[in-house]
Design a protein around this motif. Structure first.
Motif, PDB file in Angstrom:
ATOM      1  N   ILE A  10       0.836  -1.209   0.000  1.00 26.09           N
ATOM      2  CA  ILE A  10       0.000   0.000   0.000  1.00 26.09           C
ATOM      3  C   ILE A  10       0.868   1.255   0.000  1.00 26.09           C
ATOM      4  N   PHE A  11       1.926   1.231   0.812  1.00 27.80           N
ATOM      5  CA  PHE A  11       2.831   2.377   0.915  1.00 27.80           C
ATOM      6  C   PHE A  11       3.504   2.681  -0.426  1.00 27.80           C
ATOM      7  N   LEU A  12       4.008   1.643  -1.086  1.00 28.10           N
ATOM      8  CA  LEU A  12       4.729   1.838  -2.346  1.00 28.10           C
ATOM      9  C   LEU A  12       3.796   2.148  -3.515  1.00 28.10           C
ATOM     10  N   ALA A  13       2.497   1.894  -3.328  1.00 27.92           N
ATOM     11  CA  ALA A  13       1.528   2.231  -4.377  1.00 27.92           C
ATOM     12  C   ALA A  13       1.236   3.735  -4.405  1.00 27.92           C
ATOM     13  N   LYS A  14       1.591   4.422  -3.314  1.00 23.17           N
ATOM     14  CA  LYS A  14       1.387   5.867  -3.249  1.00 23.17           C
ATOM     15  C   LYS A  14       2.563   6.597  -3.889  1.00 23.17           C
ATOM     16  N   ARG A  15       2.289   7.745  -4.511  1.00 18.73           N
ATOM     17  CA  ARG A  15       3.372   8.536  -5.073  1.00 18.73           C
ATOM     18  C   ARG A  15       4.330   9.004  -3.986  1.00 18.73           C
ATOM     19  N   ASP A  16       3.788   9.426  -2.839  1.00 19.79           N
ATOM     20  CA  ASP A  16       4.640   9.865  -1.734  1.00 19.79           C
ATOM     21  C   ASP A  16       5.463   8.708  -1.188  1.00 19.79           C
ATOM     22  N   GLY A  17       4.892   7.500  -1.204  1.00 18.93           N
ATOM     23  CA  GLY A  17       5.613   6.336  -0.691  1.00 18.93           C
ATOM     24  C   GLY A  17       6.839   6.020  -1.518  1.00 18.93           C
ATOM     25  N   ILE A  18       6.676   5.925  -2.837  1.00 21.96           N
ATOM     26  CA  ILE A  18       7.813   5.601  -3.703  1.00 21.96           C
ATOM     27  C   ILE A  18       8.824   6.750  -3.704  1.00 21.96           C
ATOM     28  N   ASP A  19       8.336   7.986  -3.535  1.00 29.81           N
ATOM     29  CA  ASP A  19       9.241   9.134  -3.464  1.00 29.81           C
ATOM     30  C   ASP A  19      10.152   9.035  -2.243  1.00 29.81           C
ATOM     31  N   LYS A  20       9.597   8.634  -1.100  1.00 33.70           N
ATOM     32  CA  LYS A  20      10.418   8.528   0.108  1.00 33.70           C
ATOM     33  C   LYS A  20      11.417   7.380   0.017  1.00 33.70           C
ATOM     34  N   LEU A 178       4.800  16.830  14.492  1.00 31.67           N
ATOM     35  CA  LEU A 178       6.235  16.945  14.784  1.00 31.67           C
ATOM     36  C   LEU A 178       7.069  16.294  13.688  1.00 31.67           C
ATOM     37  N   MET A 179       6.571  15.180  13.139  1.00 32.75           N
ATOM     38  CA  MET A 179       7.248  14.552  12.007  1.00 32.75           C
ATOM     39  C   MET A 179       7.247  15.485  10.792  1.00 32.75           C
ATOM     40  N   ALA A 180       6.120  16.165  10.578  1.00 34.41           N
ATOM     41  CA  ALA A 180       6.025  17.108   9.457  1.00 34.41           C
ATOM     42  C   ALA A 180       7.008  18.263   9.639  1.00 34.41           C
ATOM     43  N   ILE A 181       7.124  18.770  10.869  1.00 33.22           N
ATOM     44  CA  ILE A 181       8.068  19.859  11.149  1.00 33.22           C
ATOM     45  C   ILE A 181       9.497  19.386  10.922  1.00 33.22           C
ATOM     46  N   SER A 182       9.810  18.171  11.379  1.00 28.52           N
ATOM     47  CA  SER A 182      11.161  17.620  11.179  1.00 28.52           C
ATOM     48  C   SER A 182      11.500  17.544   9.699  1.00 28.52           C
ATOM     49  N   ALA A 183      10.549  17.033   8.903  1.00 29.30           N
ATOM     50  CA  ALA A 183      10.772  16.920   7.456  1.00 29.30           C
ATOM     51  C   ALA A 183      10.919  18.293   6.815  1.00 29.30           C
ATOM     52  N   ASN A 184      10.079  19.240   7.220  1.00 27.15           N
ATOM     53  CA  ASN A 184      10.135  20.579   6.631  1.00 27.15           C
ATOM     54  C   ASN A 184      11.438  21.306   6.969  1.00 27.15           C
ATOM     55  N   VAL A 185      11.887  21.180   8.220  1.00 27.74           N
ATOM     56  CA  VAL A 185      13.157  21.824   8.609  1.00 27.74           C
ATOM     57  C   VAL A 185      14.322  21.195   7.856  1.00 27.74           C
ATOM     58  N   ALA A 186      14.305  19.865   7.729  1.00 32.26           N
ATOM     59  CA  ALA A 186      15.373  19.174   6.995  1.00 32.26           C
ATOM     60  C   ALA A 186      15.398  19.615   5.540  1.00 32.26           C
ATOM     61  N   SER A 210      20.047  15.456   6.488  1.00 29.24           N
ATOM     62  CA  SER A 210      18.791  16.192   6.290  1.00 29.24           C
ATOM     63  C   SER A 210      17.866  15.436   5.343  1.00 29.24           C
ATOM     64  N   GLY A 211      18.437  14.920   4.262  1.00 25.94           N
ATOM     65  CA  GLY A 211      17.634  14.169   3.306  1.00 25.94           C
ATOM     66  C   GLY A 211      17.022  12.922   3.916  1.00 25.94           C
ATOM     67  N   LEU A 212      17.800  12.225   4.741  1.00 26.90           N
ATOM     68  CA  LEU A 212      17.298  11.004   5.381  1.00 26.90           C
ATOM     69  C   LEU A 212      16.251  11.317   6.450  1.00 26.90           C
ATOM     70  N   VAL A 213      16.449  12.406   7.205  1.00 32.72           N
ATOM     71  CA  VAL A 213      15.444  12.807   8.189  1.00 32.72           C
ATOM     72  C   VAL A 213      14.117  13.093   7.493  1.00 32.72           C
ATOM     73  N   SER A 214      14.189  13.836   6.390  1.00 32.29           N
ATOM     74  CA  SER A 214      12.986  14.151   5.627  1.00 32.29           C
ATOM     75  C   SER A 214      12.329  12.887   5.075  1.00 32.29           C
ATOM     76  N   ALA A 215      13.149  12.004   4.508  1.00 37.83           N
ATOM     77  CA  ALA A 215      12.613  10.776   3.920  1.00 37.83           C
ATOM     78  C   ALA A 215      11.967   9.889   4.967  1.00 37.83           C
ATOM     79  N   TRP A 216      12.642   9.700   6.099  1.00 34.23           N
ATOM     80  CA  TRP A 216      12.135   8.765   7.107  1.00 34.23           C
ATOM     81  C   TRP A 216      10.958   9.352   7.886  1.00 34.23           C
ATOM     82  N   ALA A 217      10.908  10.677   8.032  1.00 32.20           N
ATOM     83  CA  ALA A 217       9.719  11.298   8.616  1.00 32.20           C
ATOM     84  C   ALA A 217       8.531  11.088   7.677  1.00 32.20           C
ATOM     85  N   GLY A 218       8.794  11.163   6.375  1.00 27.11           N
ATOM     86  CA  GLY A 218       7.750  10.894   5.389  1.00 27.11           C
ATOM     87  C   GLY A 218       7.291   9.452   5.421  1.00 27.11           C
ATOM     88  N   TRP A 219       8.247   8.518   5.616  1.00 26.53           N
ATOM     89  CA  TRP A 219       7.893   7.104   5.772  1.00 26.53           C
ATOM     90  C   TRP A 219       6.918   6.936   6.933  1.00 26.53           C
TER      91      TRP A 219
END
Length: 225
Positions: A10-20, A178-186, A210-219
């Motif tokens: 389900i996660f990988l079927a989403k555009r945001d999922g494959i992006d992360k 808080l996850m969204a803030i972490s991703a946005n700051v990164a 920074s890239g990994l923080v953003s990606a994993w917060a998105g995960w």
């Protein structure tokens, strides 16, 4: 059925999922380049190719993404004038980011003049950074309202199951914000590296983490519940 494999599908079927997922490849590769460029140049070169390919792939996945911000402003700009004001700048910045990112992708793939890449990258990063600042302000405001609501519920004399469920929802929402803030700051740090290059933001370790923080917060935010 709702096991980890089901959730991953389900996660990988989403555009945001494959992006992360691809973003994880991109920034792990960046850190690998930094770590191996002096001791193992061949491995560093291969990692650099993976980093570049992943970055270009992500831009292709995001084609048309600028419409998300437009639709958010059209359908749900915010419950109050303050939220609507902040939402306009947040979503407008994101729209600029994704719209000019299309031209950046075309220039880097050779479809458009390669000389446009630097200008498109700057405009895209500027819009991205502006949007993230306003998105962070909105998230902090929502967290503050959630804390106030939690205090109000706790102050009530009743200790019902409904009150416990409401508090639980508020806490879950707070973690997501808080996850969204972490991703946005990164991502803001990554954007600043393009807008105003400096030794801290442009260091490979800073960009990689920074890239990994953003990606994993998105995960975490997009993983099916």
């Amino acid at each position: 059925m709702n096991d980890k494999v089901d959730k991953l599908v389900i996660f990988l079927a989403k555009r945001d999922g494959i992006d992360k997922l691809v973003k994880t490849f991109q920034y792990v590769s960046k850190l690998l380049v930094w770590h191996q460029e002096t001791t193992n140049p061949n491995l560093a070169h291969r990692a650099k190719q993976c980093e570049v390919a992943s970055g270009l792939s992500r831009k292709a996945f995001r084609y048309g993404r600028f419409l998300t911000g437009f639709n958010a402003l059209r359908r749900n700009p915010g419950p109050t004038p303050t939220y609507r004001f902040l939402s306009v700048f947040a979503n407008a910045g994101e729209m600029v980011y994704f719209f000019f990112d299309h031209f950046l992708w075309l220039s880097r793939t050779g479809t458009l003049d390669a000389k446009l890449a630097k200008r498109m990258s700057f405009i895209s990063a500027f819009g991205e950074s502006l949007g993230y600042v306003f998105f962070c302000v909105i998230e902090f405001m929502m967290i503050k309202e959630g804390i106030e609501e939690e205090r109000r519920i706790r102050s009530l004399p009743s200790d019902s199951k409904d009150s416990g469920n409401e508090i639980k929802k508020i806490k879950v929402d707070r973690v997501m914000r808080l996850m969204a803030i972490s991703a946005n700051v990164a991502d803001l740090i990554i954007g600043l590296a393009e807008i105003e290059p400096n030794p801290f933001c442009n260091h490979a370790v800073t960009l990689g983490i920074s890239g990994l923080v953003s990606a994993w917060a998105g995960w975490y935010r997009n993983w099916p519940s």
